[in-house]
Design a protein around this motif. Structure first.
Motif, PDB file in Angstrom:
ATOM      1  N   LEU A 125      -2.123  -4.406 -10.637  1.00 33.95           N
ATOM      2  CA  LEU A 125      -1.091  -4.683 -11.629  1.00 33.95           C
ATOM      3  C   LEU A 125      -0.295  -5.896 -11.156  1.00 33.95           C
ATOM      4  CD1 LEU A 125       0.377  -3.741 -14.204  1.00 33.95           C
ATOM      5  CD2 LEU A 125       1.864  -2.396 -12.732  1.00 33.95           C
ATOM      6  N   TYR A 126      -0.337  -6.965 -11.934  1.00 41.36           N
ATOM      7  CA  TYR A 126       0.352  -8.207 -11.565  1.00 41.36           C
ATOM      8  C   TYR A 126       1.797  -8.177 -12.015  1.00 41.36           C
ATOM      9  CZ  TYR A 126      -4.227 -10.236 -10.674  1.00 41.36           C
ATOM     10  OH  TYR A 126      -5.471 -10.501 -10.169  1.00 41.36           O
ATOM     11  N   SER A 127       2.695  -8.703 -11.192  1.00 39.50           N
ATOM     12  CA  SER A 127       4.085  -8.890 -11.598  1.00 39.50           C
ATOM     13  C   SER A 127       4.168 -10.167 -12.430  1.00 39.50           C
ATOM     14  CB  SER A 127       4.985  -9.008 -10.368  1.00 39.50           C
ATOM     15  OG  SER A 127       4.756 -10.243  -9.714  1.00 39.50           O
ATOM     16  N   PHE A 128       5.294 -10.362 -13.092  1.00 40.02           N
ATOM     17  CA  PHE A 128       5.451 -11.572 -13.900  1.00 40.02           C
ATOM     18  C   PHE A 128       5.411 -12.822 -13.019  1.00 40.02           C
ATOM     19  CE2 PHE A 128       8.020 -14.732 -16.285  1.00 40.02           C
ATOM     20  CZ  PHE A 128       7.139 -14.888 -17.352  1.00 40.02           C
ATOM     21  N   ASN A 129       5.994 -12.755 -11.822  1.00 33.64           N
ATOM     22  CA  ASN A 129       5.956 -13.909 -10.919  1.00 33.64           C
ATOM     23  C   ASN A 129       4.537 -14.223 -10.471  1.00 33.64           C
ATOM     24  OD1 ASN A 129       8.692 -14.471 -11.037  1.00 33.64           O
ATOM     25  ND2 ASN A 129       9.165 -13.136  -9.320  1.00 33.64           N
ATOM     26  N   ASP A 130       3.740 -13.184 -10.178  1.00 37.66           N
ATOM     27  CA  ASP A 130       2.320 -13.390  -9.847  1.00 37.66           C
ATOM     28  C   ASP A 130       1.610 -14.060 -11.015  1.00 37.66           C
ATOM     29  OD1 ASP A 130       2.634 -12.094  -7.412  1.00 37.66           O
ATOM     30  OD2 ASP A 130       1.882 -10.176  -8.171  1.00 37.66           O
ATOM     31  N   PHE A 131       1.897 -13.550 -12.197  1.00 39.50           N
ATOM     32  CA  PHE A 131       1.271 -14.058 -13.408  1.00 39.50           C
ATOM     33  C   PHE A 131       1.609 -15.535 -13.624  1.00 39.50           C
ATOM     34  CE2 PHE A 131       1.023 -14.471 -18.057  1.00 39.50           C
ATOM     35  CZ  PHE A 131      -0.287 -14.049 -18.241  1.00 39.50           C
ATOM     36  N   ASN A 170     -11.789 -13.717 -26.120  1.00 43.63           N
ATOM     37  CA  ASN A 170     -12.010 -15.061 -26.673  1.00 43.63           C
ATOM     38  C   ASN A 170     -10.933 -15.435 -27.684  1.00 43.63           C
ATOM     39  OD1 ASN A 170     -14.280 -15.463 -25.116  1.00 43.63           O
ATOM     40  ND2 ASN A 170     -15.701 -14.796 -26.697  1.00 43.63           N
ATOM     41  N   ALA A 171     -10.532 -14.485 -28.515  1.00 44.28           N
ATOM     42  CA  ALA A 171      -9.473 -14.750 -29.497  1.00 44.28           C
ATOM     43  C   ALA A 171      -8.147 -15.049 -28.797  1.00 44.28           C
ATOM     44  CB  ALA A 171      -9.322 -13.565 -30.439  1.00 44.28           C
ATOM     45  N   LEU A 172      -7.846 -14.293 -27.755  1.00 44.54           N
ATOM     46  CA  LEU A 172      -6.618 -14.531 -27.002  1.00 44.54           C
ATOM     47  C   LEU A 172      -6.647 -15.905 -26.334  1.00 44.54           C
ATOM     48  CD1 LEU A 172      -3.897 -13.471 -25.953  1.00 44.54           C
ATOM     49  CD2 LEU A 172      -5.145 -12.428 -24.056  1.00 44.54           C
ATOM     50  N   CYS A 173      -7.792 -16.271 -25.763  1.00 43.64           N
ATOM     51  CA  CYS A 173      -7.921 -17.576 -25.102  1.00 43.64           C
ATOM     52  C   CYS A 173      -7.775 -18.719 -26.099  1.00 43.64           C
ATOM     53  CB  CYS A 173      -9.251 -17.678 -24.367  1.00 43.64           C
ATOM     54  SG  CYS A 173      -9.307 -16.651 -22.889  1.00 43.64           S
ATOM     55  N   LYS A 174      -8.290 -18.544 -27.326  1.00 40.50           N
ATOM     56  CA  LYS A 174      -8.129 -19.583 -28.348  1.00 40.50           C
ATOM     57  C   LYS A 174      -6.667 -19.781 -28.700  1.00 40.50           C
ATOM     58  CE  LYS A 174     -12.580 -19.558 -30.634  1.00 40.50           C
ATOM     59  NZ  LYS A 174     -13.317 -19.347 -31.881  1.00 40.50           N
ATOM     60  N   SER A 175      -5.919 -18.687 -28.807  1.00 37.18           N
ATOM     61  CA  SER A 175      -4.500 -18.824 -29.136  1.00 37.18           C
ATOM     62  C   SER A 175      -3.735 -19.458 -27.976  1.00 37.18           C
ATOM     63  CB  SER A 175      -3.883 -17.478 -29.518  1.00 37.18           C
ATOM     64  OG  SER A 175      -3.890 -16.594 -28.438  1.00 37.18           O
ATOM     65  N   VAL A 176      -4.176 -19.210 -26.752  1.00 38.28           N
ATOM     66  CA  VAL A 176      -3.562 -19.851 -25.592  1.00 38.28           C
ATOM     67  C   VAL A 176      -3.860 -21.342 -25.602  1.00 38.28           C
ATOM     68  CG1 VAL A 176      -3.648 -20.013 -23.077  1.00 38.28           C
ATOM     69  CG2 VAL A 176      -3.498 -17.787 -24.168  1.00 38.28           C
ATOM     70  N   LEU A 180       4.099 -17.673 -21.999  1.00 34.46           N
ATOM     71  CA  LEU A 180       3.798 -16.782 -20.879  1.00 34.46           C
ATOM     72  C   LEU A 180       4.433 -15.406 -21.033  1.00 34.46           C
ATOM     73  CD1 LEU A 180       4.012 -19.051 -17.706  1.00 34.46           C
ATOM     74  CD2 LEU A 180       1.995 -18.196 -18.867  1.00 34.46           C
ATOM     75  N   ASN A 181       5.648 -15.345 -21.537  1.00 34.83           N
ATOM     76  CA  ASN A 181       6.294 -14.042 -21.721  1.00 34.83           C
ATOM     77  C   ASN A 181       5.514 -13.165 -22.690  1.00 34.83           C
ATOM     78  OD1 ASN A 181       8.499 -14.361 -19.980  1.00 34.83           O
ATOM     79  ND2 ASN A 181       9.626 -15.516 -21.517  1.00 34.83           N
ATOM     80  N   THR A 182       5.047 -13.747 -23.776  1.00 35.00           N
ATOM     81  CA  THR A 182       4.270 -12.998 -24.761  1.00 35.00           C
ATOM     82  C   THR A 182       2.950 -12.521 -24.164  1.00 35.00           C
ATOM     83  OG1 THR A 182       5.244 -14.358 -26.505  1.00 35.00           O
ATOM     84  CG2 THR A 182       3.273 -13.098 -27.070  1.00 35.00           C
ATOM     85  N   ILE A 183       2.285 -13.386 -23.424  1.00 37.77           N
ATOM     86  CA  ILE A 183       1.030 -13.010 -22.783  1.00 37.77           C
ATOM     87  C   ILE A 183       1.270 -11.877 -21.787  1.00 37.77           C
ATOM     88  CG2 ILE A 183      -0.869 -13.783 -21.302  1.00 37.77           C
ATOM     89  CD1 ILE A 183      -0.346 -16.620 -22.394  1.00 37.77           C
ATOM     90  N   TYR A 184       2.322 -11.973 -20.999  1.00 37.37           N
ATOM     91  CA  TYR A 184       2.607 -10.952 -20.003  1.00 37.37           C
ATOM     92  C   TYR A 184       2.949  -9.610 -20.655  1.00 37.37           C
ATOM     93  CZ  TYR A 184       4.185  -8.681 -15.784  1.00 37.37           C
ATOM     94  OH  TYR A 184       4.324  -7.792 -14.745  1.00 37.37           O
ATOM     95  N   LYS A 185       3.704  -9.641 -21.743  1.00 37.65           N
ATOM     96  CA  LYS A 185       4.023  -8.395 -22.460  1.00 37.65           C
ATOM     97  C   LYS A 185       2.749  -7.734 -22.973  1.00 37.65           C
ATOM     98  CE  LYS A 185       8.645  -9.734 -23.860  1.00 37.65           C
ATOM     99  NZ  LYS A 185       9.496 -10.196 -24.956  1.00 37.65           N
ATOM    100  N   GLU A 186       1.830  -8.527 -23.494  1.00 35.94           N
ATOM    101  CA  GLU A 186       0.543  -8.007 -23.965  1.00 35.94           C
ATOM    102  C   GLU A 186      -0.233  -7.389 -22.803  1.00 35.94           C
ATOM    103  OE1 GLU A 186      -2.526  -7.105 -26.632  1.00 35.94           O
ATOM    104  OE2 GLU A 186      -0.477  -7.772 -27.024  1.00 35.94           O
ATOM    105  N   TYR A 187      -0.225  -8.058 -21.669  1.00 42.58           N
ATOM    106  CA  TYR A 187      -0.891  -7.560 -20.473  1.00 42.58           C
ATOM    107  C   TYR A 187      -0.319  -6.203 -20.057  1.00 42.58           C
ATOM    108  CZ  TYR A 187      -1.693  -7.168 -15.419  1.00 42.58           C
ATOM    109  OH  TYR A 187      -2.002  -6.708 -14.171  1.00 42.58           O
ATOM    110  N   MET A 188       0.999  -6.082 -20.040  1.00 41.63           N
ATOM    111  CA  MET A 188       1.631  -4.827 -19.646  1.00 41.63           C
ATOM    112  C   MET A 188       1.329  -3.718 -20.653  1.00 41.63           C
ATOM    113  SD  MET A 188       2.879  -5.373 -16.731  1.00 41.63           S
ATOM    114  CE  MET A 188       3.834  -3.885 -16.459  1.00 41.63           C
ATOM    115  N   ASN A 189       1.318  -4.039 -21.935  1.00 41.82           N
ATOM    116  CA  ASN A 189       0.979  -3.044 -22.957  1.00 41.82           C
ATOM    117  C   ASN A 189      -0.447  -2.548 -22.768  1.00 41.82           C
ATOM    118  OD1 ASN A 189       3.477  -3.179 -24.184  1.00 41.82           O
ATOM    119  ND2 ASN A 189       2.835  -4.701 -25.677  1.00 41.82           N
ATOM    120  N   LEU A 190      -1.375  -3.465 -22.519  1.00 46.57           N
ATOM    121  CA  LEU A 190      -2.772  -3.081 -22.319  1.00 46.57           C
ATOM    122  C   LEU A 190      -2.945  -2.245 -21.047  1.00 46.57           C
ATOM    123  CD1 LEU A 190      -4.518  -6.379 -23.409  1.00 46.57           C
ATOM    124  CD2 LEU A 190      -4.610  -4.184 -24.593  1.00 46.57           C
ATOM    125  N   GLN A 191      -2.202  -2.584 -20.007  1.00 46.87           N
ATOM    126  CA  GLN A 191      -2.259  -1.801 -18.769  1.00 46.87           C
ATOM    127  C   GLN A 191      -1.774  -0.378 -19.025  1.00 46.87           C
ATOM    128  OE1 GLN A 191      -3.597  -2.131 -15.986  1.00 46.87           O
ATOM    129  NE2 GLN A 191      -3.857  -4.288 -15.674  1.00 46.87           N
TER     130      GLN A 191
END
Length: 66
Positions: free
Chosen positions: A3-9, A36-42, A49-60
């Protein structure tokens, strides 16, 4: 998976670039089509980064409940 922290991320995104970091971190969580869809939006810079990290935490959280 670790599990990555936001600073790691943020650090991984800084070193590898946002798209490569997203591929690396989400590869074990998301199926290929969704990744692939997520990478295209990136790539289009529609996502920060905050939105990506929130998605990561939700998926975890979802993955840990299973």
């Amino acid at each position: 998976m670790r599990l990555y922290s936001f600073n790691d991320f943020k650090y991984i995104c800084y070193i590898e670039g946002k798209k490569n970091a997203v591929e690396k971190i989400f590869s074990e969580i998301l199926e290929t089509k969704k990744l692939n869809a997520l990478c295209k939006s990136v790539e289009n810079k529609n996502i920060n980064l905050n939105t990506i990290y929130k998605e990561y935490m939700n998926l975890q959280e979802i993955k840990n409940k299973k």
